[in-house]
Design an enzyme around this catalytic site. Structure first.
Site, short mmCIF file in Angstrom:
data_model
loop_
_atom_site.label_atom_id
_atom_site.label_comp_id
_atom_site.label_asym_id
_atom_site.label_seq_id
_atom_site.Cartn_x
_atom_site.Cartn_y
_atom_site.Cartn_z
N GLY A 162 3.04 16.78 -15.47
CA GLY A 162 2.32 17.60 -16.20
C GLY A 162 2.84 17.71 -17.40
O GLY A 162 3.85 17.25 -17.96
N CYS B 89 6.74 16.57 -11.89
CA CYS B 89 6.64 15.95 -10.71
C CYS B 89 7.49 14.50 -10.93
O CYS B 89 7.58 13.76 -9.57
CB CYS B 89 5.30 15.29 -10.82
N HIS C 9 2.94 16.74 -1.59
CA HIS C 9 3.59 16.60 -2.85
C HIS C 9 4.58 17.75 -3.34
O HIS C 9 4.18 18.68 -4.12
CB HIS C 9 2.56 16.36 -3.75
N CYS D 175 2.21 10.59 -12.24
CA CYS D 175 1.92 11.26 -13.42
C CYS D 175 2.71 12.59 -13.45
O CYS D 175 3.35 13.03 -12.41
CB CYS D 175 0.55 11.58 -13.60
#
Length: 409
Positions: free
Chosen positions: A397, A95, A365, A395
């Protein structure tokens, strides 16, 4: 900043509208076409720049395989009509891929290795599913308890964050509603207009009577995700979609609280920034929009990956010599309402400066594109509102957090 480093300036920043994955407006649009549209939009913002001066393109992509494989950075650069001399490399920090691309492009300039760079992100979740086409976890993940969190689904990590930071279902739903309301207000007032590059989409359908394929052109210029019919009552009716959280003894502690309504939307989109040194700004007659200030990435336990910004934000601020009170705008990616609220409460972030135009719960997203997309939002928001410093953070993964700071100039 070390006296040996030069500044890196953002001279163009744009993004495509964000479409819903699977059934949305970009479901038949290939990712290199989305990225190409954003690349061309960024170049239109700097008419005085000779594209041959661009030395490389660094593109974030969380699932660089299938339609997004074969080094999509280089493929999109060529298809967008840039000179053969412009290189391309694809990077992956899930991300934070798009934000990492910005950091890497800025660093090339700051150390004097380049004068003009492209930083971008792209993701078509209509083309490539969340875990990729053929995921294969290392067996070692499951052999030791401390590694199992790596394989947790994102929703389960959000449940663990909600449990540990005591974020209620009611608070998560209220946060989700506010995200939609802010995004809808921003669209209505035209606050995304300067940052969005419209995308031309061709729809094809068979005409059974004539035996021909009919085509229809559509100009997409608005984010598809925000829903005007979102309500607390509607959100409350949605069932939790992940396993109920468990205590240290492995016993369920009640119903889960993470739903499709208080989680980010899976999406399709791309974002592009052009960065330049002071020398390039002067020689090409460019107008700096913002200065890249600092970046930090930090790791956290994978099973509570959503808390990543909690450690990345202080690190980025320390590197910049700033404090939270200096930030007038914060784009905190809303992977889940649970983790966004946990970060905000833990760091005591001012809610008035966090996602003023809504976040990923409403806007979507598109994984590896989000960092570049939200960087474009910050750059334009700082200028529109005459604010000094802004931040993009998210954040990541497998247990990471990333944060980047920008200064209006």
């Amino acid at each position: 900043m070390s006296q040996n480093l030069q500044d890196a300036y953002i001279v163009a920043a744009t993004r495509t509208p964000i479409g819903k994955s699977g059934r949305g407006v970009f479901r038949h649009t290939r990712p290199e076409a989305l990225l190409g549209a954003a690349l061309q939009g960024a170049l239109r913002q700097v008419p005085g720049l000779d594209p041959a001066a661009i030395e490389d393109a660094i593109v974030g992509c969380a699932m660089p395989e299938g339609e997004q494989g074969l080094n999509i950075a280089r493929v999109a650069v060529l298809l967008a009509g840039l000179p053969n001399s412009v290189g391309g490399v694809t990077v992956n920090r899930f991300c934070a891929s798009g934000l990492t691309a910005v950091q890497m492009a800025a660093d090339r300039i700051r150390v004097g290795e380049a004068d003009v760079m492209i930083a971008a992100g792209v993701e078509s979740m209509s083309s490539i599913p969340m875990t990729g086409v053929r995921p294969s976890f290392s067996p070692d993940i499951f052999l030791r308890d401390e590694n199992i969190g790596i394989a947790y689904g994102m929703g389960l990590t959000a449940e663990k964050v909600a449990q540990q930071w005591k974020v209620s279902r009611e608070d998560q739903d209220a946060f989700a509603l506010a995200s939609h309301q802010k995004a809808l207000a921003a669209i209505a007032s035209g606050q995304f207009r300067n940052e969005i590059t419209p995308v031309e989409v061709t729809h094809r359908a068979p005409d059974l009577a004539s035996g021909e394929v009919r085509t229809r052109q559509q100009t997409v210029d608005t984010d598809e995700g925000p829903r005007p019919d979102t309500s607390l009552e509607g959100l409350a009716k949605l069932r939790p979609v992940f396993a109920a959280p468990k205590n240290a003894q492995g016993k369920p502690t009640g119903m889960g609280s993470v739903t499709a309504g208080n989680s980010s939307q899976t999406s399709d989109g791309a974002g592009v920034l052009i960065l330049a040194s002071e020398r390039a700004v002067k020689s090409h007659g460019l107008t700096p929009l913002a200065r890249f200030v600092s970046f930090a990435s930090k790791g956290v336990p994978p099973e509570i990956m959503g808390i990543g910004p909690k450690v990345a934000i202080p690190a980025a601020l320390k590197s910049a010599g700033l404090s939270l009170s200096d930030l007038g705008w914060i784009e905190l990616n809303e992977a889940f309402a649970a983790q966004a609220l946990a970060v905000m409460r833990d760091l005591e972030l001012n809610p008035d400066v966090v996602n003023p135009l809504g976040g990923a719960i409403a806007l979507g997203h598109p994984l590896g594109a989000t960092g570049a997309i939200r960087a474009a939002t910050v750059v334009h928001a700082l200028r529109r509102n005459q604010l000094k410093y802004g931040m993009v953070t998210m954040c990541v993964g497998t247990g990471q957090g990333a944060a980047g700071i920008f200064e209006r100039v």
